[in-house]
Design a protein around this motif. Structure first.
Motif, mmCIF file in Angstrom:
data_model
loop_
_atom_site.group_PDB
_atom_site.id
_atom_site.type_symbol
_atom_site.label_atom_id
_atom_site.label_comp_id
_atom_site.label_asym_id
_atom_site.label_seq_id
_atom_site.Cartn_x
_atom_site.Cartn_y
_atom_site.Cartn_z
ATOM 1 N N ARG A 28 0.848 -1.199 0.000
ATOM 2 C CA ARG A 28 0.000 0.000 0.000
ATOM 3 C C ARG A 28 0.879 1.244 0.000
ATOM 4 N NH1 ARG A 28 -4.586 -0.107 4.414
ATOM 5 N NH2 ARG A 28 -5.456 1.460 3.036
ATOM 6 N N PHE A 29 0.487 2.228 -0.790
ATOM 7 C CA PHE A 29 1.120 3.540 -0.797
ATOM 8 C C PHE A 29 0.239 4.450 0.052
ATOM 9 C CE2 PHE A 29 2.513 1.608 -4.745
ATOM 10 C CZ PHE A 29 3.860 1.913 -4.779
ATOM 11 N N LYS A 30 0.729 4.863 1.230
ATOM 12 C CA LYS A 30 -0.073 5.669 2.146
ATOM 13 C C LYS A 30 0.242 7.154 1.957
ATOM 14 C CE LYS A 30 -0.085 2.001 5.557
ATOM 15 N NZ LYS A 30 0.471 1.570 6.837
ATOM 16 N N PRO A 31 -0.754 8.029 2.044
ATOM 17 C CA PRO A 31 -0.499 9.471 1.927
ATOM 18 C C PRO A 31 0.209 10.001 3.177
ATOM 19 C CG PRO A 31 -2.793 9.087 2.417
ATOM 20 C CD PRO A 31 -2.174 7.741 2.199
ATOM 21 N N ASN A 32 0.951 11.087 3.005
ATOM 22 C CA ASN A 32 1.683 11.721 4.094
ATOM 23 C C ASN A 32 0.734 12.684 4.805
ATOM 24 O OD1 ASN A 32 3.751 12.528 5.722
ATOM 25 N ND2 ASN A 32 4.757 13.804 4.188
ATOM 26 N N LEU A 33 0.129 12.231 5.916
ATOM 27 C CA LEU A 33 -0.922 12.991 6.597
ATOM 28 C C LEU A 33 -0.433 13.658 7.874
ATOM 29 C CD1 LEU A 33 -3.862 10.469 6.252
ATOM 30 C CD2 LEU A 33 -3.379 12.449 4.832
ATOM 31 N N PHE A 34 -1.033 14.809 8.183
ATOM 32 C CA PHE A 34 -0.724 15.566 9.388
ATOM 33 C C PHE A 34 -2.020 16.005 10.041
ATOM 34 C CE2 PHE A 34 2.707 16.273 6.405
ATOM 35 C CZ PHE A 34 3.828 16.014 7.180
ATOM 36 N N SER A 35 -2.044 16.032 11.385
ATOM 37 C CA SER A 35 -3.158 16.619 12.122
ATOM 38 C C SER A 35 -2.821 18.084 12.347
ATOM 39 C CB SER A 35 -3.360 15.925 13.461
ATOM 40 O OG SER A 35 -3.859 14.633 13.258
ATOM 41 N N VAL A 36 -3.672 18.974 11.832
ATOM 42 C CA VAL A 36 -3.386 20.403 11.847
ATOM 43 C C VAL A 36 -4.592 21.158 12.388
ATOM 44 C CG1 VAL A 36 -2.829 22.389 10.388
ATOM 45 C CG2 VAL A 36 -1.917 20.163 9.835
ATOM 46 N N ARG A 37 -4.322 22.172 13.224
ATOM 47 C CA ARG A 37 -5.391 23.066 13.671
ATOM 48 C C ARG A 37 -5.624 24.080 12.564
ATOM 49 N NH1 ARG A 37 -4.201 26.239 17.951
ATOM 50 N NH2 ARG A 37 -6.334 26.373 18.633
ATOM 51 N N THR A 38 -6.886 24.258 12.171
ATOM 52 C CA THR A 38 -7.221 25.180 11.097
ATOM 53 C C THR A 38 -8.366 26.089 11.524
ATOM 54 O OG1 THR A 38 -7.848 25.344 8.772
ATOM 55 C CG2 THR A 38 -8.829 23.573 10.018
ATOM 56 N N GLN A 39 -8.422 27.247 10.890
ATOM 57 C CA GLN A 39 -9.499 28.185 11.178
ATOM 58 C C GLN A 39 -10.499 28.143 10.038
ATOM 59 O OE1 GLN A 39 -8.127 32.032 12.253
ATOM 60 N NE2 GLN A 39 -10.129 32.695 12.956
ATOM 61 N N LEU A 40 -11.747 27.839 10.362
ATOM 62 C CA LEU A 40 -12.818 27.767 9.378
ATOM 63 C C LEU A 40 -13.268 29.183 9.004
ATOM 64 C CD1 LEU A 40 -14.874 24.882 11.010
ATOM 65 C CD2 LEU A 40 -13.142 24.719 9.227
ATOM 66 N N PRO A 41 -13.953 29.349 7.873
ATOM 67 C CA PRO A 41 -14.437 30.685 7.488
ATOM 68 C C PRO A 41 -15.335 31.347 8.538
ATOM 69 C CG PRO A 41 -14.643 29.168 5.655
ATOM 70 C CD PRO A 41 -14.226 28.350 6.842
ATOM 71 N N VAL A 45 -12.077 27.305 15.296
ATOM 72 C CA VAL A 45 -10.819 26.573 15.154
ATOM 73 C C VAL A 45 -11.104 25.087 15.323
ATOM 74 C CG1 VAL A 45 -8.511 26.212 16.099
ATOM 75 C CG2 VAL A 45 -9.455 28.512 15.990
ATOM 76 N N GLN A 46 -10.598 24.274 14.384
ATOM 77 C CA GLN A 46 -10.883 22.844 14.378
ATOM 78 C C GLN A 46 -9.614 22.096 13.964
ATOM 79 O OE1 GLN A 46 -13.903 21.833 11.565
ATOM 80 N NE2 GLN A 46 -14.356 19.872 12.511
ATOM 81 N N THR A 47 -9.448 20.869 14.459
ATOM 82 C CA THR A 47 -8.327 20.020 14.058
ATOM 83 C C THR A 47 -8.788 19.089 12.942
ATOM 84 O OG1 THR A 47 -7.414 20.071 16.298
ATOM 85 C CG2 THR A 47 -6.626 18.343 14.841
ATOM 86 N N ILE A 48 -8.039 19.113 11.826
ATOM 87 C CA ILE A 48 -8.365 18.254 10.692
ATOM 88 C C ILE A 48 -7.117 17.494 10.263
ATOM 89 C CG2 ILE A 48 -10.247 19.695 9.849
ATOM 90 C CD1 ILE A 48 -8.364 20.744 7.700
ATOM 91 N N THR A 49 -7.297 16.455 9.469
ATOM 92 C CA THR A 49 -6.198 15.666 8.936
ATOM 93 C C THR A 49 -6.028 16.024 7.467
ATOM 94 O OG1 THR A 49 -6.773 13.865 10.430
ATOM 95 C CG2 THR A 49 -5.330 13.324 8.597
ATOM 96 N N VAL A 50 -4.839 16.529 7.114
ATOM 97 C CA VAL A 50 -4.578 16.941 5.738
ATOM 98 C C VAL A 50 -3.264 16.351 5.250
ATOM 99 C CG1 VAL A 50 -5.888 19.090 5.811
ATOM 100 C CG2 VAL A 50 -3.516 19.093 6.483
ATOM 101 N N CYS A 51 -3.146 16.201 3.935
ATOM 102 C CA CYS A 51 -1.915 15.687 3.348
ATOM 103 C C CYS A 51 -0.913 16.833 3.187
ATOM 104 C CB CYS A 51 -2.194 15.016 2.005
ATOM 105 S SG CYS A 51 -2.788 16.117 0.727
ATOM 106 N N SER A 52 0.329 16.484 2.918
ATOM 107 C CA SER A 52 1.394 17.475 2.817
ATOM 108 C C SER A 52 1.176 18.419 1.645
ATOM 109 C CB SER A 52 2.744 16.784 2.699
ATOM 110 O OG SER A 52 2.759 15.932 1.576
#
Length: 69
Positions: A28-41, A45-52
């Motif tokens: 399996r080729f897994k994506p490079n994911l990070f848990s990041v705090r982000t600000q919604l419009p 403020v919410q924590t989401i999982t996003v790729c690099s």
């Protein structure tokens, strides 16, 4: 937690390990994911999982730092 980017939907792909003798086994080729705090419009403020790639391209807006005074 799913191994999936919340912004672009990138998820694991399948392929083969190929040896020098051309033997093939599944991998399996897994994506490079990070848990990041982000600000919604809305300002929340919410924590989401996003790729690099989403993180690097600026699709994620990080919240402003609080004043340290």
């Amino acid at each position: 937690m799913a191994k999936m980017c919340d912004k672009c939907g990138k998820k694991p792909q399948s392929g083969n390990n190929v040896s020098h003798a051309n033997n093939k086994s599944k991998r399996r080729f897994k994506p490079n994911l990070f848990s990041v705090r982000t600000q919604l419009p809305s300002g929340e403020v919410q924590t989401i999982t996003v790729c690099s790639r989403c993180l690097r391209s600026g699709e994620v807006v990080k919240p402003k730092a609080k004043n340290a005074i």
